[in-house]
Design an enzyme around this catalytic site. Sequence first.
Site, PDB file in Angstrom:
ATOM      1  N   PHE A   1      14.869 -18.978 -15.398  1.00 20.64           N
ATOM      2  CA  PHE A   1      15.449 -19.227 -17.060  1.00 20.64           C
ATOM      3  C   PHE A   1      15.710 -18.004 -17.838  1.00 20.64           C
ATOM      4  O   PHE A   1      15.207 -17.769 -18.513  1.00 20.64           O
ATOM      5  CB  PHE A   1      14.346 -20.412 -17.603  1.00 20.64           C
ATOM      6  CG  PHE A   1      14.060 -21.984 -16.816  1.00 20.64           C
ATOM      7  CD1 PHE A   1      15.376 -22.200 -16.648  1.00 20.64           C
ATOM      8  CD2 PHE A   1      12.889 -22.095 -16.787  1.00 20.64           C
ATOM      9  CE1 PHE A   1      15.438 -23.774 -16.459  1.00 20.64           C
ATOM     10  CE2 PHE A   1      13.059 -23.044 -15.877  1.00 20.64           C
ATOM     11  CZ  PHE A   1      14.187 -24.352 -16.363  1.00 20.64           C
ATOM     12  N   HIS A   2      15.689 -16.594 -17.033  1.00 21.03           N
ATOM     13  CA  HIS A   2      15.979 -15.328 -17.213  1.00 21.03           C
ATOM     14  C   HIS A   2      17.001 -15.435 -17.407  1.00 21.03           C
ATOM     15  O   HIS A   2      17.940 -16.369 -16.946  1.00 21.03           O
ATOM     16  CB  HIS A   2      15.155 -14.367 -16.191  1.00 21.03           C
ATOM     17  CG  HIS A   2      15.168 -12.829 -16.554  1.00 21.03           C
ATOM     18  ND1 HIS A   2      16.386 -12.550 -17.600  1.00 21.03           N
ATOM     19  CD2 HIS A   2      14.254 -12.118 -17.655  1.00 21.03           C
ATOM     20  CE1 HIS A   2      16.627 -10.803 -17.725  1.00 21.03           C
ATOM     21  NE2 HIS A   2      14.331 -11.116 -17.964  1.00 21.03           N
TER      22      HIS A   2
ATOM     23  N   GLU B   1      11.245  -0.944  -9.524  1.00 21.83           N
ATOM     24  CA  GLU B   1      10.179  -0.680 -10.756  1.00 21.83           C
ATOM     25  C   GLU B   1       9.102   0.304 -10.206  1.00 21.83           C
ATOM     26  O   GLU B   1       7.875  -0.911 -10.589  1.00 21.83           O
ATOM     27  CB  GLU B   1      10.020  -1.649 -11.418  1.00 21.83           C
ATOM     28  CG  GLU B   1      11.504  -1.709 -12.863  1.00 21.83           C
ATOM     29  CD  GLU B   1      10.728  -3.108 -13.888  1.00 21.83           C
ATOM     30  OE1 GLU B   1      10.404  -4.009 -13.439  1.00 21.83           O
ATOM     31  OE2 GLU B   1      11.534  -3.104 -14.970  1.00 21.83           O
TER      32      GLU B   1
ATOM     33  N   CYS C   1      -7.253   0.536  -1.316  1.00 18.06           N
ATOM     34  CA  CYS C   1      -7.700   0.710   0.225  1.00 18.06           C
ATOM     35  C   CYS C   1      -8.228   1.854   1.254  1.00 18.06           C
ATOM     36  O   CYS C   1      -8.115   2.883   0.472  1.00 18.06           O
ATOM     37  CB  CYS C   1      -6.415  -0.194   1.479  1.00 18.06           C
ATOM     38  SG  CYS C   1      -4.982   1.451   1.579  1.00 18.06           S
TER      39      CYS C   1
ATOM     40  N   TRP D   1       9.905 -14.012 -19.460  1.00 19.52           N
ATOM     41  CA  TRP D   1       8.240 -13.221 -19.761  1.00 19.52           C
ATOM     42  C   TRP D   1       7.794 -12.672 -20.975  1.00 19.52           C
ATOM     43  O   TRP D   1       6.354 -12.437 -20.296  1.00 19.52           O
ATOM     44  CB  TRP D   1       8.083 -12.143 -18.571  1.00 19.52           C
ATOM     45  CG  TRP D   1       9.327 -10.851 -18.638  1.00 19.52           C
ATOM     46  CD1 TRP D   1      10.410 -10.648 -18.368  1.00 19.52           C
ATOM     47  CD2 TRP D   1       8.983  -9.164 -19.199  1.00 19.52           C
ATOM     48  NE1 TRP D   1      11.487  -9.672 -18.438  1.00 19.52           N
ATOM     49  CE2 TRP D   1      10.043  -8.374 -19.471  1.00 19.52           C
ATOM     50  CE3 TRP D   1       7.950  -9.014 -19.921  1.00 19.52           C
ATOM     51  CZ2 TRP D   1      10.606  -7.754 -19.941  1.00 19.52           C
ATOM     52  CZ3 TRP D   1       8.652  -7.835 -20.706  1.00 19.52           C
ATOM     53  CH2 TRP D   1       9.786  -7.240 -20.486  1.00 19.52           C
TER      54      TRP D   1
ATOM     55  N   GLU E   1      12.264 -16.501 -11.666  1.00 22.80           N
ATOM     56  CA  GLU E   1      12.855 -16.116 -12.392  1.00 22.80           C
ATOM     57  C   GLU E   1      14.363 -16.721 -13.224  1.00 22.80           C
ATOM     58  O   GLU E   1      15.379 -16.448 -13.541  1.00 22.80           O
ATOM     59  CB  GLU E   1      13.502 -14.870 -12.570  1.00 22.80           C
ATOM     60  CG  GLU E   1      12.205 -13.692 -12.359  1.00 22.80           C
ATOM     61  CD  GLU E   1      12.665 -12.311 -12.073  1.00 22.80           C
ATOM     62  OE1 GLU E   1      13.326 -11.758 -11.340  1.00 22.80           O
ATOM     63  OE2 GLU E   1      12.069 -11.508 -13.088  1.00 22.80           O
TER      64      GLU E   1
ATOM     65  N   CYS F   1       1.270  -1.006   0.037  1.00 21.36           N
ATOM     66  CA  CYS F   1      -0.329   0.226   0.209  1.00 21.36           C
ATOM     67  C   CYS F   1       0.486   1.169   0.229  1.00 21.36           C
ATOM     68  O   CYS F   1       2.027   1.301   0.358  1.00 21.36           O
ATOM     69  CB  CYS F   1      -0.940   0.354   1.362  1.00 21.36           C
ATOM     70  SG  CYS F   1      -1.399   1.463   1.495  1.00 21.36           S
TER      71      CYS F   1
ATOM     72  N   GLU G   1      18.593  -1.971 -16.663  1.00 20.11           N
ATOM     73  CA  GLU G   1      18.791  -3.179 -16.625  1.00 20.11           C
ATOM     74  C   GLU G   1      18.271  -3.190 -17.770  1.00 20.11           C
ATOM     75  O   GLU G   1      17.955  -2.778 -18.360  1.00 20.11           O
ATOM     76  CB  GLU G   1      17.295  -3.834 -16.360  1.00 20.11           C
ATOM     77  CG  GLU G   1      17.459  -4.441 -14.596  1.00 20.11           C
ATOM     78  CD  GLU G   1      16.250  -4.752 -13.919  1.00 20.11           C
ATOM     79  OE1 GLU G   1      15.300  -5.674 -14.595  1.00 20.11           O
ATOM     80  OE2 GLU G   1      16.293  -4.230 -12.792  1.00 20.11           O
TER      81      GLU G   1
HETATM   82  C1  GLA Z   1      12.305  -6.079 -14.305  1.00 18.15           C
HETATM   83  C2  GLA Z   1      12.827  -5.854 -13.061  1.00 18.15           C
HETATM   84  C3  GLA Z   1      13.716  -6.961 -12.542  1.00 18.15           C
HETATM   85  C4  GLA Z   1      13.631  -8.433 -13.186  1.00 18.15           C
HETATM   86  C5  GLA Z   1      13.540  -7.961 -14.920  1.00 18.15           C
HETATM   87  C6  GLA Z   1      13.049  -9.560 -15.755  1.00 18.15           C
HETATM   88  O1  GLA Z   1      12.990  -5.461 -14.779  1.00 18.15           O
HETATM   89  O2  GLA Z   1      12.959  -5.349 -12.281  1.00 18.15           O
HETATM   90  O3  GLA Z   1      14.260  -7.677 -11.269  1.00 18.15           O
HETATM   91  O4  GLA Z   1      12.321  -9.279 -12.743  1.00 18.15           O
HETATM   92  O5  GLA Z   1      12.381  -7.458 -14.996  1.00 18.15           O
HETATM   93  O6  GLA Z   1      13.317  -9.005 -16.888  1.00 18.15           O
END
Ligand code: GLA
Length: 687
Positions: free
Chosen positions: A372-373, A164, A171, A330, A370, A129, A322
């Site tokens: 397999f990321h 992010e 609420c 994803w 994650e 929240c 990133e």
């Molecule tokens: C976002 C998040 C990360 C990760 C990546 C995966 O950018 O900030 O923690 O989950 O996606 O692509």
Amino acid sequence: MFYSVEERESTMNFITKAPVMLCGGDYNPDQWLDRPDILEADIRMMKKAGMNSVTLGVFAWAAYEPREGEYNFTWLREIMDRLYDQGIYTELATPTGAKPNWLARKYPEVLRVQSNGVRDHQGMRHNHCLTSPIYRQKVEELLNHLIDSVGDHPGLILWHISNELGGECYCPLCQERFRGWLKEKYHTIDALNHAWWTSFWSHHYDSFDEVEPPFDNGEQSLNGLKLDWRRFTTWNMMDYVHSETAILRKRTPNVPITTNLMEYFPGLDYHKLQRELDFVCWDSYPHWGRPDRSTTVTAGMTAFDHALIRGCKPDKPFLLMESTPSLVNWHEYNKLKRPGVNRMSAIQTVACGADGVQYFQWRKGRGGSEQFHGAVVDHDGRDDTRVFNEVTATNEALAALTPVCGSLPKADAAMIFDWDNRWALDDAWGMQIKQKNLRETCCQLYAQLNHCGVETDVVGVDADLNRYKLVVLPMLFMTKPGFAQKIREYVENGGTVVATYLLGYVDESTLCWLGGFPGDGLREVFGVTASELDTLYPGEGNRAIWVKSSQQSSIKDYCELLQPAEGTEVVAVYGQDFYSGHAAVTHHVFGKGHAYYIGARLDDAGNAAVLRAALADAKVHLRDLPQGVEYHCRESENARYHFYINTTQSAVKVQVESGADLLSGKNVLGSMELKPYDACAIEEKMK
Ligand code: GLA
Ligand code: GLA
């Protein structure tokens, strides 16, 4: 190059002043605390790959505070020490992107309530929240302990707030705050009723206490309410972020603060959020390799995204927080980046204004969603894989670009982007209901400017337009107070503008301008009235026929019926339907400047034709670029850096400025060949 604390402090702001190109990534040692062998190997391999920074602790709350009030930062300090010994800086996250189970169990108010009115169960992330006093208090306690433990660490170069940021909470606490925010904004309920047009369907409010947020099964018919709710959410998020930054600024005043923004993110007005930050950074995950989109088109869309983010803080370089070295987990289809694409996209990032390129993630975790990321180090633990070698080659290129640090993109053109406008368009009932395609329009126009070799900033409505020769207004449906007047003065004084369909339909409250579109005085500037809007079905089309050249362009989605005023030049007319022969594109000389209006969604060649005419009026220098080569320019006091990026799989010959190419280390005389996905960065020294 490794800079001491003293050197960094004297620069005041690491990202802009210290000549270091950040090469790094998210590092999650908290997942490997029982494997000292792996932690040791990590640092050795980071050195081999040419990394000089890591983002630590993004999701480490439970590792820092496994039970309420029980803290453990020993492991963190040890790892930061070892990294620093090896010349690797730490960017430290505040671990508030995911909350530990004990917190949710003991204080359920920290769990977010969704737009259906249902409170979340504990789990996942990015879902606390925004208002909860308990959440803020627990964060404050945690941050103070974190700072006590590592706030003085010489390797700490920046704070990364949470992760992010986004989302809304419905609420009771957030609802009450919303009502308070509305009271401050409108003062009287009559003013709110007027702004939201609540006589519609008898939705008049008698007092602020009656107002609810736009629940899915609640008030969805008042566009003004929906827009104000989004504005409030940004405000409340900023207030939350401020609750973190206030502690950090007070206790570690020399460590700059940022947070990772997202691509074309709908949830927050980044032009406002940036005020809490010292510089901006973002996470970029383009769909490289999509079969329905060339690498050149994907690169062009990414260039727009970079410009949109850097435009949030135009006086500073940004950081790519990133990206993936190989694939994500994803996208609907998770395809590998093709050889060379990682290096090319990193160089493009710098060309667009970044002072660093980092990855999610350094090492793949064994479990969790994650696993397999993509990562620099795979489950095999090797430092000689294809991906590892690509990352190493990319970091070599980034190191060669170090002189570029601190310089800024030099743009002749600006494109206006405004979050309120985007939300007003998204929420408007009409046109294409579900997908207005604002982003598509922006990217298409951006790409055409790019093909002409014209660097373009993407800026908000508050930007100073006088530094630009050309200003583009894609689908600027909402004009906020003062903006139309600014455009009017800009054109009157000799500026050139290009606007598209849907210009100036509503005011800042989403109320329609009366007296004809574009409203707010813009009809006079453009010399045209858009009297009706025709929305076409998918697969349907029209044509635009250029009056002078007979060039033809295809049209899809939108056709406005335009009434040019006397003295307005009709540049192109429709080729079909009952409005065949009537204006589709117009040009109006206003004061000393030029105003172009595009009434229909044109194809690329059509947009290019309008933009080229406008660029000629604006006296902007164009470059003759081969197909698939992207140009960008950064400038410092002493030098200009010209980037040419080959986004194709074929070698191309390009005309370039003469000077030293930072990437190949060679002196170039006016032209060079770029291999597939290769680039050059020509340094032009200024006298
Ligand atoms: C976002 C998040 C990360 C990760 C990546 C995966 O950018 O900030 O923690 O989950 O996606 O692509
Ligand atoms: C129905 C309703 C009207 C109006 C129209 C719009 O017919 O009765 O109030 O909403 O739809 O098409």
